[in-house]
Structure formats: C-alpha cells, structure tokens
Design a protein around this motif. Structure first.
Motif, PDB file in Angstrom:
ATOM      1  N   GLY A   1       9.876  -3.644  -6.512  1.00  0.00           N
ATOM      2  CA  GLY A   1      10.408  -3.407  -5.182  1.00  0.00           C
ATOM      3  C   GLY A   1       9.358  -3.054  -4.132  1.00  0.00           C
ATOM      4  N   ILE A   2       8.136  -2.703  -4.570  1.00  0.00           N
ATOM      5  CA  ILE A   2       7.220  -2.129  -3.587  1.00  0.00           C
ATOM      6  C   ILE A   2       6.760  -3.135  -2.549  1.00  0.00           C
ATOM      7  CG2 ILE A   2       6.397  -0.237  -5.032  1.00  0.00           C
ATOM      8  CD1 ILE A   2       3.888  -1.830  -5.576  1.00  0.00           C
ATOM      9  N   VAL A   3       6.603  -4.409  -2.937  1.00  0.00           N
ATOM     10  CA  VAL A   3       6.090  -5.384  -1.981  1.00  0.00           C
ATOM     11  C   VAL A   3       7.112  -5.658  -0.887  1.00  0.00           C
ATOM     12  CG1 VAL A   3       6.402  -7.869  -2.240  1.00  0.00           C
ATOM     13  CG2 VAL A   3       4.168  -6.874  -2.503  1.00  0.00           C
ATOM     14  N   ALA A   4       8.386  -5.586  -1.254  1.00  0.00           N
ATOM     15  CA  ALA A   4       9.427  -5.837  -0.268  1.00  0.00           C
ATOM     16  C   ALA A   4       9.436  -4.747   0.791  1.00  0.00           C
ATOM     17  CB  ALA A   4      10.779  -5.893  -0.964  1.00  0.00           C
ATOM     18  N   GLY A   5       8.851  -3.600   0.472  1.00  0.00           N
ATOM     19  CA  GLY A   5       8.766  -2.520   1.445  1.00  0.00           C
ATOM     20  C   GLY A   5      10.107  -1.898   1.714  1.00  0.00           C
ATOM     21  N   SER A   6      10.113  -0.901   2.559  1.00  0.00           N
ATOM     22  CA  SER A   6      11.359  -0.259   2.909  1.00  0.00           C
ATOM     23  C   SER A   6      11.621  -0.494   4.383  1.00  0.00           C
ATOM     24  CB  SER A   6      11.264   1.241   2.614  1.00  0.00           C
ATOM     25  OG  SER A   6      12.231   1.920   3.379  1.00  0.00           O
ATOM     26  N   PHE A   7      12.701  -1.172   4.674  1.00  0.00           N
ATOM     27  CA  PHE A   7      13.046  -1.484   6.056  1.00  0.00           C
ATOM     28  C   PHE A   7      13.177  -0.202   6.879  1.00  0.00           C
ATOM     29  CE2 PHE A   7      16.652  -1.878   9.048  1.00  0.00           C
ATOM     30  CZ  PHE A   7      15.990  -2.605  10.015  1.00  0.00           C
ATOM     31  N   ILE A   8      13.845   0.807   6.284  1.00  0.00           N
ATOM     32  CA  ILE A   8      14.109   2.038   7.025  1.00  0.00           C
ATOM     33  C   ILE A   8      12.809   2.757   7.367  1.00  0.00           C
ATOM     34  CG2 ILE A   8      15.221   4.299   6.897  1.00  0.00           C
ATOM     35  CD1 ILE A   8      17.288   2.931   5.019  1.00  0.00           C
ATOM     36  N   ILE A   9      11.974   2.949   6.354  1.00  0.00           N
ATOM     37  CA  ILE A   9      10.719   3.662   6.585  1.00  0.00           C
ATOM     38  C   ILE A   9       9.846   2.919   7.587  1.00  0.00           C
ATOM     39  CG2 ILE A   9       8.531   4.262   5.455  1.00  0.00           C
ATOM     40  CD1 ILE A   9      10.698   6.273   4.988  1.00  0.00           C
ATOM     41  N   GLU A  10       9.769   1.603   7.427  1.00  0.00           N
ATOM     42  CA  GLU A  10       8.901   0.830   8.314  1.00  0.00           C
ATOM     43  C   GLU A  10       9.432   0.840   9.749  1.00  0.00           C
ATOM     44  OE1 GLU A  10       8.397  -2.902   6.289  1.00  0.00           O
ATOM     45  OE2 GLU A  10       7.212  -1.957   4.710  1.00  0.00           O
ATOM     46  N   THR A  11      10.740   0.937   9.887  1.00  0.00           N
ATOM     47  CA  THR A  11      11.306   1.014  11.237  1.00  0.00           C
ATOM     48  C   THR A  11      11.060   2.394  11.842  1.00  0.00           C
ATOM     49  OG1 THR A  11      13.022  -0.501  10.526  1.00  0.00           O
ATOM     50  CG2 THR A  11      13.393   0.648  12.591  1.00  0.00           C
TER      51      THR A  11
ATOM     52  N   PHE B   1       6.727 -12.196  -6.933  1.00  0.00           N
ATOM     53  CA  PHE B   1       6.175 -10.908  -7.306  1.00  0.00           C
ATOM     54  C   PHE B   1       7.064 -10.225  -8.343  1.00  0.00           C
ATOM     55  CE2 PHE B   1       5.388  -6.346  -6.729  1.00  0.00           C
ATOM     56  CZ  PHE B   1       4.017  -6.340  -6.861  1.00  0.00           C
ATOM     57  N   TYR B   2       8.371 -10.294  -8.099  1.00  0.00           N
ATOM     58  CA  TYR B   2       9.321  -9.676  -9.014  1.00  0.00           C
ATOM     59  C   TYR B   2       9.178 -10.266 -10.412  1.00  0.00           C
ATOM     60  CZ  TYR B   2      13.675  -7.665 -10.645  1.00  0.00           C
ATOM     61  OH  TYR B   2      14.610  -6.940 -11.342  1.00  0.00           O
ATOM     62  N   ILE B   3       9.154 -11.591 -10.458  1.00  0.00           N
ATOM     63  CA  ILE B   3       9.084 -12.253 -11.759  1.00  0.00           C
ATOM     64  C   ILE B   3       7.781 -11.911 -12.474  1.00  0.00           C
ATOM     65  CG2 ILE B   3       8.931 -14.517 -12.842  1.00  0.00           C
ATOM     66  CD1 ILE B   3      10.863 -15.484 -10.653  1.00  0.00           C
ATOM     67  N   LEU B   4       6.707 -11.846 -11.702  1.00  0.00           N
ATOM     68  CA  LEU B   4       5.419 -11.504 -12.312  1.00  0.00           C
ATOM     69  C   LEU B   4       5.419 -10.084 -12.883  1.00  0.00           C
ATOM     70  CD1 LEU B   4       2.784 -13.131  -9.956  1.00  0.00           C
ATOM     71  CD2 LEU B   4       3.204 -13.647 -12.367  1.00  0.00           C
ATOM     72  N   THR B   5       6.033  -9.148 -12.146  1.00  0.00           N
ATOM     73  CA  THR B   5       6.056  -7.776 -12.666  1.00  0.00           C
ATOM     74  C   THR B   5       6.898  -7.681 -13.928  1.00  0.00           C
ATOM     75  OG1 THR B   5       7.644  -7.375 -10.916  1.00  0.00           O
ATOM     76  CG2 THR B   5       5.550  -6.217 -10.766  1.00  0.00           C
TER      77      THR B   5
ATOM     78  N   GLY C   1      10.136 -17.834   3.383  1.00  0.00           N
ATOM     79  CA  GLY C   1       8.766 -17.554   2.940  1.00  0.00           C
ATOM     80  C   GLY C   1       8.660 -16.181   2.306  1.00  0.00           C
ATOM     81  N   ILE C   2       9.235 -15.172   2.985  1.00  0.00           N
ATOM     82  CA  ILE C   2       9.180 -13.809   2.441  1.00  0.00           C
ATOM     83  C   ILE C   2       9.909 -13.750   1.103  1.00  0.00           C
ATOM     84  CG2 ILE C   2       9.918 -11.425   2.824  1.00  0.00           C
ATOM     85  CD1 ILE C   2       9.409 -11.841   5.804  1.00  0.00           C
ATOM     86  N   ASN C   3      11.035 -14.469   1.033  1.00  0.00           N
ATOM     87  CA  ASN C   3      11.781 -14.471  -0.216  1.00  0.00           C
ATOM     88  C   ASN C   3      11.004 -15.086  -1.361  1.00  0.00           C
ATOM     89  OD1 ASN C   3      14.384 -13.519  -1.024  1.00  0.00           O
ATOM     90  ND2 ASN C   3      15.049 -14.260   0.991  1.00  0.00           N
ATOM     91  N   VAL C   4      10.283 -16.157  -1.062  1.00  0.00           N
ATOM     92  CA  VAL C   4       9.461 -16.784  -2.100  1.00  0.00           C
ATOM     93  C   VAL C   4       8.457 -15.768  -2.638  1.00  0.00           C
ATOM     94  CG1 VAL C   4       7.683 -18.529  -2.535  1.00  0.00           C
ATOM     95  CG2 VAL C   4       9.706 -19.116  -1.200  1.00  0.00           C
ATOM     96  N   VAL C   5       7.828 -15.042  -1.726  1.00  0.00           N
ATOM     97  CA  VAL C   5       6.807 -14.072  -2.135  1.00  0.00           C
ATOM     98  C   VAL C   5       7.429 -12.951  -2.968  1.00  0.00           C
ATOM     99  CG1 VAL C   5       5.201 -12.325  -1.281  1.00  0.00           C
ATOM    100  CG2 VAL C   5       5.298 -14.569  -0.205  1.00  0.00           C
ATOM    101  N   ILE C   6       8.545 -12.391  -2.471  1.00  0.00           N
ATOM    102  CA  ILE C   6       9.182 -11.279  -3.186  1.00  0.00           C
ATOM    103  C   ILE C   6       9.653 -11.726  -4.568  1.00  0.00           C
ATOM    104  CG2 ILE C   6      11.161  -9.720  -3.174  1.00  0.00           C
ATOM    105  CD1 ILE C   6      10.875  -9.507  -0.158  1.00  0.00           C
TER     106      ILE C   6
ATOM    107  N   GLN D   1       0.830  -1.197   0.000  1.00  0.00           N
ATOM    108  CA  GLN D   1       0.000   0.000   0.000  1.00  0.00           C
ATOM    109  C   GLN D   1       0.872   1.257   0.000  1.00  0.00           C
ATOM    110  OE1 GLN D   1      -2.728  -0.161   3.249  1.00  0.00           O
ATOM    111  NE2 GLN D   1      -3.969   1.540   2.490  1.00  0.00           N
ATOM    112  N   ILE D   2       1.802   1.312   0.962  1.00  0.00           N
ATOM    113  CA  ILE D   2       2.694   2.481   1.040  1.00  0.00           C
ATOM    114  C   ILE D   2       3.525   2.598  -0.233  1.00  0.00           C
ATOM    115  CG2 ILE D   2       4.583   3.544   2.314  1.00  0.00           C
ATOM    116  CD1 ILE D   2       3.592   2.065   4.776  1.00  0.00           C
ATOM    117  N   GLY D   3       4.127   1.470  -0.633  1.00  0.00           N
ATOM    118  CA  GLY D   3       4.980   1.479  -1.813  1.00  0.00           C
ATOM    119  C   GLY D   3       4.210   1.838  -3.070  1.00  0.00           C
TER     120      GLY D   3
END
Lengths: 342, 314
Positions: free
Chosen positions: B241-251, B284-288, B276-281, B100-102
């Motif tokens: 990159g948007i689904v992976a989010g931003s570690f800095i912003i989220e922190t 998603f990357y490949i689909l985009t 699991g997170i890597n599988v999702v990212i 959403q944010i991304g």
C-alpha cells in the motif's frame, strides 16, 4: 533400592471462572532408582498434572501447588526451589517426553539444534560439540541417516521419528528420572511397540527411573514394575505389576482391566465400559469419588472417603471393600468369578 | 524451481492484464469526459474537435485496443490535464514521494509495534500491557485526519517546530510520517501481542521449559521467530500500500504524492493518468506479494516454495 523421588501430599489445583478445579488431591508416592513406575487412569484423572508438577511445569499455566505439598528429589524440595534451581533440574536430573511430538517440537527449528539445546543449557560444551553429541543421540535412538535428519524440521519427520527425537532430547543429559507422558498415544500400534522397546533399552542402558503416564494397560503390562491407578485426582490402588494384574482389589481397577478389548468380552462380543462419567473436580468429593459409578457401592462409600489400606508392603487400596465389616467380593476377573455384592 | 517461477510470472501477468482491463472500462463508465471536467462551458463544436483529437470519439473497444497496444510498447501516454507531460514522467516524480513517507512510517511503525507487542505480551495484564493496549486501541480507531490536525496544531502552530504543510527537506517529512505511523504501530502492537500469547500457549514452549531453558532463551529462541511469522504475512499487505500513498495525508499536508494525483486524475477524468497510476500500483502490489512469499518461506520452514522434498504443507 534407594528412593530417588519422594512425593508427599501433592495437591495441584487450577483457578477457573467456575471455581478452583482440584486436579490432584493429596497424592503421595515414591520412585526408586532404576524403577519403572506407571501411572494409569482415564482422561482427566490427574495423571498428567501429577507428572508435570514434578518438573513444576504448571508455573506458566497457572496451576497452584498447595501448601504442604512436597516433592523431594535428591533430598531437595522441588516445590520450594527458585527458578534457577528448578531450571538446573529440568532436562538434566529429570526430563520429560510429551504426548504429541508434532506440537511439542518447535516447528521453525531444525531438530539437531533442538536436541543440542538441552546439552548446551546444562553442560559446559560449545555449540559444535553439543551438535555432534546430538547426532550421536539420534543414532542412539535409532534414527536412520542421523546426519541428514539433524538439519530437518519436525514436519519433515514421521510421528515415530519425531517421538524418537523427543526421547533423544530427553536423555541428552543422562537424567536420573524420565517422565513419559503418554509417549505412545499419538502413534500407531507397531510404532508404539518400537518406541516402548527403545525406552526400555535406554532405561537399562542408562539406569534411569521412568515414570510412565498412560491410560493403556497394554503398554503398562510390557513396561512397568509398579503401577498406580489414579481416579479423580487420587491414587485408588497401587502395587507391583503382578499384584495389580493378578490380584487387583479396587472395583475401579477391575473395571479398567475389564475394559481392555479381547480379554473379558462377554459372549455377545460387546466391549465392557464403565457407566457414568468421572466426577466434577470442582467438588470437594468427601466421599469415595468412584462410588456413583461403582457396581459394589455401599452406603458408607457415599459418606466418607476410604483410607488407603495396605494388603502387602507394596499393594495399597483405597476402598471400603477392604474393610473387615464389608461384604466379601471376589475379583470378577478371576476365572469363574462373576460374583456380585449382595 | 524454474517451472514454479515461470508459473508465478505467468500468473502475475494475467492479474495485471485483468486489473488494467477492468480499470479501463470502469474509468470510462464515469459520467462526463476530460474536456467537460476541465471547463464546463465549452462550445459543443470545440468539444467535438478535442474529443476527436484524443480519439475519444471512437468506439470504446477500439480505444481499449489502442491503449493496450500502447501499453505493450511501454508507453503510458500523455496526461490530459497537464498537456505536454507524460504520465510516466509525473509518476516518476510523485511515486517516490509517497513511497518515502509510506516506507519510513511503515518501517518505524512496524518495528516499534512489534517490539511493543512483545513487551505487552511479556507483561500480560500488568499496567504496561494495559497501557499499550489502550493506546493502541485509540491509535487504531482515531481517523488519520484527526491525528493530522492534532499534530499540525501542536507541532507547528502551538510549538512551531515543523512546517505545517508543503514538501521540501527532511523537516517536511516529520509530521506526515508521524500521522502515517500511528496505524501500523497500533495494529502491529496488538497483532504481535496476540501472536506471542498464542505461541506461549504452544506445547513446544513447554518442551523448552522442560529442558531447563531460561526465560530469556525461551523468548529469543522459541517464541519470537514463531510469533513473527503471522506479522510478516500481514506486513505484505501494508508494504504493497505504501506506493499508492495516502490521499488524506497528502491533501492535508499539500504533498505532491501519488495518492493525491490519483484522486485528482479521477476527478479530472484524466483517463491516461488513472490507468498509468493503476498499472504502477498493481505491478508494485504483485511484486511485493512475490517478495513476501520468498521472505516468508525463508522464515517458516514449513512453507518451502516449489519444494517437493519432505512433507511440507506448502
């Protein structure tokens, strides 16, 4: 024949980091109705800049048309026109064909639309009407399967077909003048002949005047009525085709004609080439610009620029050799005439 | 087209497989283990019992095959750090937040950037152009945590308009989105500007001008579409990159997004979470990328997917 286009004292220059490049220097000429005028010269001699200046296409690229230049089309000075006025002449009264049809067509627009655009801009027709006119134009320039080609993109067409599309685009609004800037340079020889034939047919059909810009005397011989030879931004010799081919007077014209393969090759079969390179157009060039490369150069040639002198009403030469006190030099191209200046 | 699609899907599966395999071994290469990461002073015998419970006492290749088998049945496993919660469940709850944010910030940044880029190019070397270029230079060079701090100070401390941190309604969205859109905004403004300038110099613009087309017509019909293509290509990498989010912003904003979970999962040696997170990212990357290929081929006729007609340089 009425004068259609009257170019007077045209000078065009470009500001660069190194200074002002004077690409066209005080060029004057006329174009008559229904006439084929060829502007000939080597790369960088100002022939393309001259032709683009007629449509004021240097506005964007930063070319400066100097004060006192006049380009009269139907009595109006193109140099002083507003953006709107020149827009009405471009593609309508005067249109242009460019050298490289691959880069001169929009890669993401189907060619039908690109041709129709010209009609859409200048005639008060709807989209559908302009598209059907575009199709007729494609048929007119002998593009096979015109209906199918209408929806194709430039990269799907061969070089010859693309140049036909460029021509269809240029003649869409029945222009009075067609400027063809090296229309056949990017094509192979057989296609070149076809394109020239097409241009010549269309010219007769529509009664256009054509300005053909080229460095190829072979093209000129088949096509032109009159020829202007340019060197370093100026016209050095001009005349009817017969005058230039059978009785050239300027050493530069001699050299150009001599450079055509197969005509005057020496017994060794070596191709003639003009020694040296064209002058730097940053320089003021107050002497004859061809003098450093000229085989017949005299002391005066390096001091002052020769005035243009007319041998006949149409045949003008800017060379000191035409001066009455100059040594007589025969045209080296004449059979048996291999004379050298003393 | 069918053959082409099958080929593409095949490639996608291979890429997925390779990425997951590499991640699996990389994660296990990190010194330490999940139990030590949770509590440092666990008695050795307790640790051994737990390691056996999760199967970490077995050789790595057996763990790998077990994991892959699980994955093929569509199960990402349970989190080690949060017992009782499945990895899929956690991802399902936090990935939409990051996306959403991304997504919002990229959409705004991209559109505004492209518009500004066009505007700058049209006013080349005038003050409008110079201002946009200087601002975008600052935008690309300023680190996101600096922007975050500034935004927090001005928009929630100095003028208390938006909440400083946290996650909830739309008001929590504003500050992180502002921070995240600076980079795409600045990048695309510069990119689109140079792209437009490149197209303006092309021969076919001269052709359009020689036709008598007005400036407006030249811009809308000839420049924009051609200048947009390179930007679209670049957009792909941004979207992925948007689904992976931003570690800095989220922190900084304490947002429970995927980026934060990924980093903490790595710190916790939460193997199943990281994978699991890597599988999702990755998926998603490949689909985009696939989506982008389709999109670009729609805009650029020179690229036609699996097209054998014409002389396209696909």
């Amino acid at each position: 024949m009425a004068v259609l286009l009257d170019v007077k004292n045209l000078s065009v220059s470009f500001r660069t980091m190194h200074g002002e490049v004077k690409a066209v220097r005080d060029v004057s000429f006329e174009l008559h109705e229904g006439e084929n005028l060829a502007i000939v010269g080597e790369s960088g001699c100002g022939k393309t800049v001259t032709s683009k200046a007629i449509l004021r296409l240097h506005d964007r690229s930063g070319g400066i048309v100097s004060e006192g230049s006049e380009i009269l089309f139907e009595g109006k000075n193109i140099v002083r026109m507003s953006r709107k006025e020149i827009g009405e002449i471009r593609g309508n009264g005067i249109s242009m064909i460019f050298q490289d049809s691959m880069t001169s067509l929009n890669p993401t627009m189907v060619i039908g639309k690109q041709i129709a655009e010209n009609i859409l801009i200048h005639k008060k027709t709807g989209k559908g009407e302009s598209l059907s006119q575009a199709k007729k134009l494609l048929e007119l320039v002998n593009v096979p399967d015109a209906a199918e080609r209408m929806n194709q993109y430039p990269h799907q067409l061969s070089g010859g077909l693309r140049q036909r599309v460029m021509i269809a685009m240029a003649i869409a609004c029945n222009p009075k003048i067609l400027i063809a800037d090296e229309p056949t340079t990017a094509l192979d020889v057989t296609v070149q002949a076809q394109i020239l034939e097409l241009l010549s047919d269309l010219q007769k059909q529509f009664g256009m005047s054509v300005i053909l810009v080229t460095h190829d005397f072979g093209v000129v011989a088949n096509f032109a009525d009159r020829i202007q030879v340019m060197y370093a931004g100026s016209i050095v010799e001009r005349g009817k085709k017969e005058e230039i081919f059978s009785d050239p007077k300027h050493p530069y014209t001699w050299a150009l004609l001599k450079s055509i393969p197969g005509r005057h090759q020496g017994h060794k079969g070596e191709l003639y080439s003009i020694r040296g390179t064209p002058p730097d157009l940053l320089l003021p060039l107050e002497h004859c610009p061809f003098s450093p490369r000229c085989e017949y150069c005299m002391p005066i040639c390096k001091k002052r620029r020769p005035e243009e002198k007319y041998m006949t009403e149409t045949h003008g030469i800017a060379c000191w050799l035409t001066h009455e006190k100059a040594p007589r030099v025969d045209n080296p191209l004449k059979i048996g005439g291999e004379a050298r200046a003393r | 087209m069918l053959k082409y699609s099958l080929k593409r899907i095949g490639y996608m599966l291979i890429v997925c497989f390779v990425v997951i395999t590499i991640t699996f071994f990389l994660v296990h290469l990190i010194p330490g283990d999940p139990i030590l990461a949770m509590a440092s002073e666990v008695p050795e015998d307790v640790r051994v019992v737990y390691m056996a419970k999760y199967g970490f006492d077995q050789p790595l290749y057996i763990q790998y095959f077990k994991f892959m088998g699980q994955l093929f049945s569509g199960n990402l496993g349970d989190s080690l750090r949060y017992p009782g919660r499945s990895v899929a469940e956690i991802i399902k709850s936090c990935a939409p937040i990051s996306a959403q944010i991304g997504g919002i910030s990229l959409a705004i940044g991209f559109i505004a950037g492209v518009v500004l880029g066009i505007f700058a190019a049209m006013n080349l070397n005038r003050w409008q152009d110079r201002t946009i270029m200087i601002l975008s230079l600052i935008g690309t060079t300023l680190p996101v945590f600096v922007i975050a701090t500034l935004v927090q100070y001005f928009l929630s401390v100095f003028w208390p308009i938006f909440p400083t941190t946290g996650w909830g309604g739309a008001e929590y969205l504003v500050l992180p989105v502002i921070c995240m859109l600076v980079d795409p905004l600045a990048t695309y403004a510069r990119y689109m500007r140079s792209s437009v300038l490149d197209v303006i110099g092309q021969d076919y613009i001269l052709t359009a001008e020689a036709k008598g087309a007005s400036n407006f017509r030249i811009i809308t019909r000839h420049i924009l579409r051609n200048a947009f293509i390179p930007c679209l290509t670049m957009l792909v990498t941004s979207i992925s990159g948007i689904v992976a989010g931003s570690f800095i912003i989220e922190t900084v904003f304490s947002i429970p997004g995927l980026g934060r979970y990924l980093i903490s999962a790595i710190n916790d040696r939460d193997y199943s979470m990281v994978l699991g997170i890597n599988v999702v990212i990755t998926s998603f990357y490949i689909l985009t990328v696939l989506l982008a290929d389709i999109l670009i081929s729609a805009v650029d006729p020179r690229i036609r997917l699996a097209d054998n007609k014409g002389r396209g340089k696909a």
